[in-house]
Every structure is written in structure tokens, then in C-alpha cells.
Scaffold this motif. Structure first.
Motif, PDB file in Angstrom:
ATOM      1  N   GLU A 183      86.532  39.774  43.287  1.00 38.89           N
ATOM      2  CA  GLU A 183      86.816  38.664  42.385  1.00 38.89           C
ATOM      3  C   GLU A 183      85.699  37.623  42.435  1.00 38.89           C
TER       4      GLU A 183
ATOM      5  N   GLU B  48      87.126  36.330  51.035  1.00 36.54           N
ATOM      6  CA  GLU B  48      88.324  36.926  50.440  1.00 36.54           C
ATOM      7  C   GLU B  48      88.060  37.308  48.987  1.00 36.54           C
ATOM      8  N   LYS B  49      87.414  36.422  48.249  1.00 35.34           N
ATOM      9  CA  LYS B  49      87.074  36.710  46.864  1.00 35.34           C
ATOM     10  C   LYS B  49      86.103  37.886  46.770  1.00 35.34           C
TER      11      LYS B  49
ATOM     12  N   ARG C 287      85.522  40.366  48.894  1.00 36.36           N
ATOM     13  CA  ARG C 287      86.106  41.656  49.280  1.00 36.36           C
ATOM     14  C   ARG C 287      87.150  42.150  48.285  1.00 36.36           C
ATOM     15  N   ALA C 288      87.713  41.230  47.520  1.00 37.23           N
ATOM     16  CA  ALA C 288      88.692  41.610  46.503  1.00 37.23           C
ATOM     17  C   ALA C 288      88.016  41.936  45.164  1.00 37.23           C
TER      18      ALA C 288
END
Length: 385
Positions: free
Chosen positions: A36, A30-31, A33-34
């Protein structure tokens, strides 16, 4: 070397595994792909003492060795949270500064590296100096008491999350074919330092950059070690780099095998789970054997390194890096194959590892250069380049 880890090592392995599992691959992806960073994970790992486990106690580290740091890397990778800056900040930079830095440099940088409050990038690769570090053209020249640094670097990890960079340059007067290295700690906010991001197909929260040093003025104490230090100073961090690369690949292989076995135990197409079929079970068993063999060589390399056997550690570290890279790529590929179409979906979380696993064959040293090294130093064969 014992085949049974100490109670302390076993407890460390359990603690790291528990922390990494509490975040898991979902958090990591998630990090990534964002766009971040995994700031929370990095911060917690630092506070718990995992990042600096190999660094000297007197400077805020754990006082253990490369065995323990590779153990941390392996468990984080095995739970889907492989942090590339673990290879760079404590393993390479912490080791070099710990061995060659002044007391002032150690006090300035190692405590922050150890607790994760400081992340330090490492810059050696250049557009025309990849595997051949003797072709480095980034130069440092004296200007009074200061140094002036000029040049560029490429494929430098994590610059956007680093507070400083350990830069490998050469002395301006070194015009021969022999590398006279000079290593400088350069804060990322130093005037004249700039960078551009390199777009990669790897799904990772840690980015790659091209760096530019435009007449960067540095104080005298930015130089790590002696001005006339031997090339051994440069390579002091490269055995740890290979050991940590192997640890990451071993963990990734474990991650892939676990994903595959969990799936094939329950996936049923005919009368039994597909894991009962030898076309599925035998390749996964082979992957498991190969990963375990690579792990043994990684542990041997870390043990030799911690015992101060630099030559033995260099051979074993390169072998471990090679074996782990090959085993990891095969394990990830077989995991995807075992899941079939599901292996290519986001839901099952294994397809994203395909490109990342290939990195283990390329960086921080390619398998071809490792084979060159083993052929020359272990077998005594003539140099081919």
C-alpha cells in the motif's frame, strides 16, 4: 551560509519531525509490506505545506528554497518515513516546471504538486541509457500541432501513485551523438501509456516501473520550455535531486544511529551496558561524525543552489550525495552489528533499512559517476569514458 539555522528553519524542522514521528517506521513498514501507499502521510505533509515548501508562493508553494525542502526530507527519513517521491515530485519536477514552464503549466501543475494532491513521476532512465543520458532513444516528433511520443523507460519511481509523468525524450530529428532534450508532461491516463512493475527487494511503499510510450499523442502545451532549449533545462532538476538524495541518506543514517544507541545504552551482557565498550561505542561515534560531515556538505550544496551558484552547487551536491551515501551505508551496517541477532528481526526495525541504504550508493547517480565528475571538473583530470 550560517551554521545556525534561522528560527523559521528550526520551527520547520521541529514540525516535520513531530509529524513524521506521529506515523513512525511502524506505519511506513506496514504500508510497504502490505503493498500500500503512505497516502495519509503524503496528504498531511502536503496540507501542512511541507511538500511544496520550495515552490513559488504565487503558485501555492512555500516560497522557501532547496535548503528547506532538504530539511523536510532529512527529518522524515530520520523518523523512518523517507518518501522517495519527495525527491521526484517537488524537487525535480516542481523545480523544472517552475523555472521553464509557461504560466499556464505552472498554474496547472505546481499548486497540486505543492499541496500533495498531484504527484508527478520523473522518467529519464532507459534500459540502454542509464548513466549516459545522451543515449536516450525515447523520441518526440511533430504531427501538426501535436507531439507523438514513442519509447520506453525503466526504474521509474511511483508511477502507480502519480497523476502525471515528466518524460525526458529527444527530438526525432536529433540523430547526432548530442542530446537535444525535450521534456513533456504526460498524464498517466493518456492513451498509449502503459507500465509494468519491477519486483525489488527493497522494503518501500514506493514502487519501481518500466514504462512504455506507444505513439502517445500529446497536445502542443505538453512540452515544457522551448523546443530548442539548452541541455541545462534537463539538468535543472538534477542538482536538487542529488541534494535530496543526500538528505534522505543523512536522515537514514541518523535513524540507524538512534536505533543503535537506544539499544546499546540498555543492553547488558556483562556488568555494564554494551555501549560502554569501545568496540561498540567507537564505531557508532565514527558513524555520527561521518553523517554530520555529510550533512554539512548537503547544507552547503542547498545554500549554493538557493543562492544561484549552479556550478558550485553541482560540485557540492555531488559531494554531498557521495558522502551521505557512504556514511549512511556504514551507519546502517554498524547499527545492525550493534544489535547482533536482534538487528535482523522485524521487531527492532533496522534490518529492512539494509537494502534501502544501498540505494544511496547507486541512485540517482552512482558513486563511481560522482567520482568521475569530481575527477574531471574539480581536479581537471582527463575524461575516462
Amino acid at each position: 551560509m550560517s551554521f545556525t539555522e534561522t528560527d523559521e528553519q528550526q520551527e520547520l524542522r521541529k514540525a516535520v519531525a513531530a509529524m513524521a514521528a506521529s506515523y513512525g517506521p511502524e506505519y511506513y513498514l506496514e504500508k510497504a509490506r502490505a503493498g500500500e501507499h503512505t497516502t495519509e502521510l503524503w496528504s498531511e505533509a502536503g496540507k501542512l505545506g511541507f511538500i511544496g515548501v520550495n515552490l513559488p508562493e504565487e503558485y501555492g508553494g512555500g516560497g522557501a528554497g532547496m535548503y528547506e525542502l532538504s530539511l523536510v526530507m532529512e527529518e522524515m527519513s530520520a523518523h523512518g518515513c523517507a518518501l522517495l517521491m519527495m525527491v521526484v515530485s517537488p524537487a525535480i519536477n516542481g523545480t523544472i516546471i517552475g523555472k521553464f514552464g509557461t504560466d499556464q503549466q505552472k498554474q496547472r501543475w505546481i499548486p497540486g504538486i505543492a499541496d500533495g494532491s498531484i504527484t508527478m513521476a520523473f522518467a529519464i532512465t532507459e534500459p540502454d541509457a542509464g548513466s549516459n543520458s545522451h543515449k536516450i532513444t525515447t523520441t518526440a516528433r511533430r504531427d501538426g500541432d501535436d507531439w507523438i511520443l514513442s519509447g520506453q523507460k525503466v526504474y521509474i519511481s511511483g508511477v502507480d501513485q502519480a497523476q502525471a509523468i515528466l518524460v525526458v525524450s529527444r527530438m526525432a530529428e536529433a540523430k547526432t551523438g548530442n542530446l537535444k532534450p525535450a521534456l513533456f508532461v504526460v498524464p498517466t491516463d493518456t492513451p498509449g501509456v502503459s507500465w509494468t512493475k519491477i519486483d525489488m527487494e527493497i522494503v518501500s511503499p514506493e514502487n519501481q516501473f518500466q514504462l512504455f510510450f506507444d505513439e502517445v499523442r500529446l497536445p502542443a502545451d505538453a512540452l515544457v520550455g522551448a523546443e530548442d532549449a539548452a541541455i541545462a533545462q534537463l539538468f535543472a532538476g538534477l542538482n536538487p535531486e542529488r541534494i535530496m538524495g543526500a538528505a534522505s541518506a543523512v536522515g537514514m543514517g541518523r535513524f540507524a544511529i538512534n536505533k543503535a544507541t537506544d539499544y546499546v545504552k540498555t543492553r547488558q551482557v556483562w556488568k555494564t551496558p554494551i555501549g560502554a565498550h569501545q568496540g561498540i561505542s567507537h564505531p557508532l561515534a565514527q558513524n555520527y561524525i561521518e553523517i554530520e560531515l555529510a550533512r554539512l556538505m548537503m547544507q552547503k550544496a542547498a545554500t549554493l543552489y538557493d543562492d544561484g551558484d549552479d556550478f558550485g552547487a553541482a560540485e557540492a551536491a555531488n559531494m554531498a550525495k557521495y558522502a551521505a551515501g557512504e556514511a549512511s551505508v556504514r551507519a546502517v551496517d554498524q547499527a545492525v552489528q550493534s544489535l547482533g541477532g536482534n538487528g535482523l528481526t522485524k521487531e527492532y526495525g533496522i534490518a529492512s533499512v539494509l537494502t534501502a541504504s544501498r540505494l544511496a550508493r547507486i541512485a540517482p547517480v552512482s558513486r563511481e559517476m560522482i567520482l568521475n565528475f569530481i575527477a574531471q571538473t574539480s581536479l581537471g583530470l582527463p575524461r575516462s569514458y
